[in-house]
Enzyme design. Sequence first.
Site, mmCIF file in Angstrom:
data_model
loop_
_atom_site.group_PDB
_atom_site.id
_atom_site.type_symbol
_atom_site.label_atom_id
_atom_site.label_comp_id
_atom_site.label_asym_id
_atom_site.label_seq_id
_atom_site.Cartn_x
_atom_site.Cartn_y
_atom_site.Cartn_z
ATOM 1 N N GLN A 1 0.818 -1.228 0.000
ATOM 2 C CA GLN A 1 0.000 0.000 0.000
ATOM 3 C C GLN A 1 0.842 1.263 0.000
ATOM 4 O O GLN A 1 0.611 2.176 -0.775
ATOM 5 C CB GLN A 1 -0.767 0.110 1.307
ATOM 6 C CG GLN A 1 -1.845 -0.768 1.701
ATOM 7 C CD GLN A 1 -2.634 0.008 2.754
ATOM 8 O OE1 GLN A 1 -3.508 0.797 2.391
ATOM 9 N NE2 GLN A 1 -2.313 -0.180 4.019
ATOM 10 N N ILE A 2 1.787 1.331 0.950
ATOM 11 C CA ILE A 2 2.585 2.561 1.054
ATOM 12 C C ILE A 2 3.488 2.694 -0.170
ATOM 13 O O ILE A 2 3.626 3.774 -0.742
ATOM 14 C CB ILE A 2 3.410 2.583 2.364
ATOM 15 C CG1 ILE A 2 2.461 2.600 3.567
ATOM 16 C CG2 ILE A 2 4.355 3.778 2.414
ATOM 17 C CD1 ILE A 2 3.150 2.508 4.920
ATOM 18 N N GLY A 3 4.058 1.561 -0.589
ATOM 19 C CA GLY A 3 4.907 1.580 -1.783
ATOM 20 C C GLY A 3 4.190 2.205 -2.969
ATOM 21 O O GLY A 3 4.759 3.025 -3.703
ATOM 22 N N ARG B 1 -0.178 -3.737 11.113
ATOM 23 C CA ARG B 1 -1.100 -4.246 12.131
ATOM 24 C C ARG B 1 -2.537 -4.163 11.632
ATOM 25 O O ARG B 1 -2.863 -3.392 10.723
ATOM 26 C CB ARG B 1 -0.945 -3.479 13.445
ATOM 27 C CG ARG B 1 -1.384 -2.039 13.403
ATOM 28 C CD ARG B 1 -1.394 -1.440 14.794
ATOM 29 N NE ARG B 1 -1.492 0.008 14.729
ATOM 30 C CZ ARG B 1 -1.941 0.764 15.720
ATOM 31 N NH1 ARG B 1 -2.340 0.207 16.852
ATOM 32 N NH2 ARG B 1 -1.989 2.075 15.593
ATOM 33 N N GLY C 1 8.439 0.698 8.403
ATOM 34 C CA GLY C 1 7.787 -0.537 8.889
ATOM 35 C C GLY C 1 7.747 -0.582 10.414
ATOM 36 O O GLY C 1 8.736 -0.236 11.070
ATOM 37 N N ASP D 1 3.313 11.533 12.666
ATOM 38 C CA ASP D 1 2.799 12.021 13.950
ATOM 39 C C ASP D 1 2.932 13.547 14.027
ATOM 40 O O ASP D 1 2.024 14.242 14.481
ATOM 41 C CB ASP D 1 3.564 11.348 15.091
ATOM 42 C CG ASP D 1 3.648 9.847 14.862
ATOM 43 O OD1 ASP D 1 2.585 9.223 14.720
ATOM 44 O OD2 ASP D 1 4.766 9.319 14.773
ATOM 45 N N HIS E 1 7.034 5.959 18.038
ATOM 46 C CA HIS E 1 5.865 6.008 17.144
ATOM 47 C C HIS E 1 4.854 4.985 17.651
ATOM 48 O O HIS E 1 4.763 3.859 17.148
ATOM 49 C CB HIS E 1 6.303 5.714 15.706
ATOM 50 C CG HIS E 1 5.147 5.603 14.753
ATOM 51 N ND1 HIS E 1 4.267 6.636 14.515
ATOM 52 C CD2 HIS E 1 4.695 4.567 14.003
ATOM 53 C CE1 HIS E 1 3.350 6.246 13.656
ATOM 54 N NE2 HIS E 1 3.586 4.987 13.327
HETATM 55 N N1 LIG Z 1 5.983 4.692 10.745
HETATM 56 C C1 LIG Z 1 4.784 5.044 10.345
HETATM 57 O O1 LIG Z 1 4.345 6.194 10.573
HETATM 58 C C2 LIG Z 1 3.896 4.082 9.606
HETATM 59 C C3 LIG Z 1 4.286 2.779 9.421
HETATM 60 N N2 LIG Z 1 3.489 1.888 8.747
HETATM 61 C C4 LIG Z 1 3.998 0.521 8.589
HETATM 62 O O2 LIG Z 1 4.537 0.364 7.277
HETATM 63 C C5 LIG Z 1 4.566 -1.029 6.952
HETATM 64 C C6 LIG Z 1 4.014 -1.266 5.552
HETATM 65 O O3 LIG Z 1 2.659 -0.904 5.500
HETATM 66 P P1 LIG Z 1 1.776 -1.170 4.186
HETATM 67 O O4 LIG Z 1 2.490 -0.735 2.962
HETATM 68 O O5 LIG Z 1 0.448 -0.627 4.479
HETATM 69 O O6 LIG Z 1 1.695 -2.767 4.211
HETATM 70 P P2 LIG Z 1 1.356 -3.757 2.991
HETATM 71 O O7 LIG Z 1 1.087 -5.091 3.598
HETATM 72 O O8 LIG Z 1 0.351 -3.154 2.081
HETATM 73 O O9 LIG Z 1 2.731 -3.791 2.212
HETATM 74 C C7 LIG Z 1 3.895 -4.304 2.760
HETATM 75 C C8 LIG Z 1 4.668 -4.926 1.622
HETATM 76 O O10 LIG Z 1 5.912 -5.330 2.144
HETATM 77 C C9 LIG Z 1 6.243 -6.560 1.547
HETATM 78 N N3 LIG Z 1 7.221 -7.220 2.432
HETATM 79 C C10 LIG Z 1 7.016 -7.899 3.569
HETATM 80 N N4 LIG Z 1 8.162 -8.375 4.050
HETATM 81 C C11 LIG Z 1 9.134 -7.953 3.210
HETATM 82 C C12 LIG Z 1 10.530 -8.133 3.167
HETATM 83 N N5 LIG Z 1 11.170 -8.864 4.084
HETATM 84 N N6 LIG Z 1 11.211 -7.571 2.154
HETATM 85 C C13 LIG Z 1 10.577 -6.854 1.215
HETATM 86 N N7 LIG Z 1 9.250 -6.667 1.169
HETATM 87 C C14 LIG Z 1 8.540 -7.214 2.170
HETATM 88 C C15 LIG Z 1 4.920 -7.309 1.417
HETATM 89 O O11 LIG Z 1 4.974 -8.322 0.421
HETATM 90 C C16 LIG Z 1 3.982 -6.159 1.035
HETATM 91 O O12 LIG Z 1 3.871 -6.005 -0.372
HETATM 92 C C17 LIG Z 1 3.774 -1.726 8.073
HETATM 93 O O13 LIG Z 1 4.690 -2.249 9.016
HETATM 94 C C18 LIG Z 1 2.988 -0.592 8.687
HETATM 95 O O14 LIG Z 1 2.620 -0.860 10.014
HETATM 96 C C19 LIG Z 1 2.303 2.270 8.231
HETATM 97 C C20 LIG Z 1 1.867 3.572 8.373
HETATM 98 C C21 LIG Z 1 2.630 4.562 9.082
HETATM 99 O O1 LIG Z 2 -1.141 2.622 13.033
HETATM 100 C C1 LIG Z 2 -0.572 1.813 12.280
HETATM 101 O O2 LIG Z 2 -0.448 0.607 12.480
HETATM 102 C C2 LIG Z 2 0.058 2.403 11.053
HETATM 103 C C3 LIG Z 2 0.823 3.555 11.526
HETATM 104 O O3 LIG Z 2 1.906 3.411 12.063
HETATM 105 C C4 LIG Z 2 0.151 4.858 11.583
HETATM 106 O O4 LIG Z 2 -0.835 5.085 10.877
HETATM 107 O O5 LIG Z 2 0.601 5.690 12.376
#
Ligand SMILES: NC(=O)C1=CN([C@@H]2O[C@H](COP(=O)(O)OP(=O)(O)OC[C@H]3O[C@@H](n4cnc5c(N)ncnc54)[C@H](O)[C@@H]3O)[C@@H](O)[C@H]2O)C=CC1
Ligand SMILES: O=C([O-])CC(=O)C(=O)O
Length: 329
Positions: free
Chosen positions: A16-18, A95, A133, A162, A190
């Site tokens: 999603q984020i990608g 999560r 992540g 944040d 975070h």
């Molecule tokens: N720090 C922040 O403020 C935020 C962090 N996040 C985190 O970002 C991360 C990704 O979120 P989304 O893109 O929504 O998840 P998603 O599930 O849509 O995408 C994650 C992608 O990572 C891939 N992936 C998993 N393990 C991998 C690895 N070892 N190497 C390469 N690719 C791998 C998966 O196949 C998937 O395509 C989650 O951990 C989420 O909690 C999300 C929002 C805000």
């Molecule tokens: O809440 C989550 O799991 C995803 C994230 O880190 C955010 O939106 O701040």
Amino acid sequence: MAKAPVRVAVTGAAGQIGYALLFRIASGEMLGKDQPVILQMLELPIDKAQAALKGVMMELEDCAFPLLAGMVGTADPKVAFKDADYALLVGAKPRGPGMERKDLLMENAKIFIEQGKALDAVASRNIKVLVVGNPANTNAWIAMKSAPSLPKENFTAMLRLDHNRALSQLASKTGKPVDSMEKLIVWGNHSPTMYPDYRFATIAGQAAPAAVNDDAWYKNEFIPKVGKRGAAIIEARGVSSAASAANAAIDHMRDWALGTNGKWVTMGVPSDGSYGIPEGTLYGVPVTCVGGKYQRVTGLAIDDFSRQKMDFTLKELQEEQDGVKSMLG
Ligand SMILES: NC(=O)C1=CN([C@@H]2O[C@H](COP(=O)(O)OP(=O)(O)OC[C@H]3O[C@@H](n4cnc5c(N)ncnc54)[C@H](O)[C@@H]3O)[C@@H](O)[C@H]2O)C=CC1
Ligand SMILES: O=C([O-])CC(=O)C(=O)O
């Protein structure tokens, strides 16, 4: 003369984020409209993820971005990080409803150990790493610990979402535009224990506490609302925030690379021991950026309320670190 391309690694590129991130990097929103980029994209070595990555690369191709100087799609971290100047470590399990980010710790820790080692082996020695992540601070700490030959200060965690959330909440409370705000801070992890601190902030030139003029709102509504915003998004969308997270990642990297013109922003960085945060702990602090480096804002007074909040979020970070220490060997 045209600038030489830089290499930008993005993990979780088909997630999603990608999907919300790559097109903006390729269009120059992160590193500038004169900076060509080579995207080095990592996905899991499973057919579905690799097929989805191929589709994303086809779409990137179809945009005909003038700044996109090359693309690599791979399942091998050592290929993705080879000579990388920037790495956005997004790929991890997100999560779902009812979970805290630290519930992802054990599962995602393995990813950041492997990727830290790969960065150590093949990335540019000047690489700038942003961990998105979750749990982002501890994952960044794990990657940093797994890459002993790279400078510690090259590893950062994302608290910019944040920070941006806090700006928007203050804007809606005061009716003033977000760009009239300066010197906001989000201390710590975070996670819901983070501490958005407006004591030094100004809003349209006025001290933020006076502009808000509602201490009960600040303590009882604003602080928890910013801390729990991620969960509120999950409840509303069924999945975690993506476009706003990608936007924050762009803001973080752009500011780090191109500078903040003296403005304070929040970055999760390894502590230098200041503010009572033990050295090395990846903790959200106020920084300014200049010449491709961040500098901590130093010498801020910490009152009793802030000390208690800052220690609380620190304690959680230390518990997270303790939970994974044995995996780091
Ligand atoms: N720090 C922040 O403020 C935020 C962090 N996040 C985190 O970002 C991360 C990704 O979120 P989304 O893109 O929504 O998840 P998603 O599930 O849509 O995408 C994650 C992608 O990572 C891939 N992936 C998993 N393990 C991998 C690895 N070892 N190497 C390469 N690719 C791998 C998966 O196949 C998937 O395509 C989650 O951990 C989420 O909690 C999300 C929002 C805000
Ligand atoms: O809440 C989550 O799991 C995803 C994230 O880190 C955010 O939106 O701040």
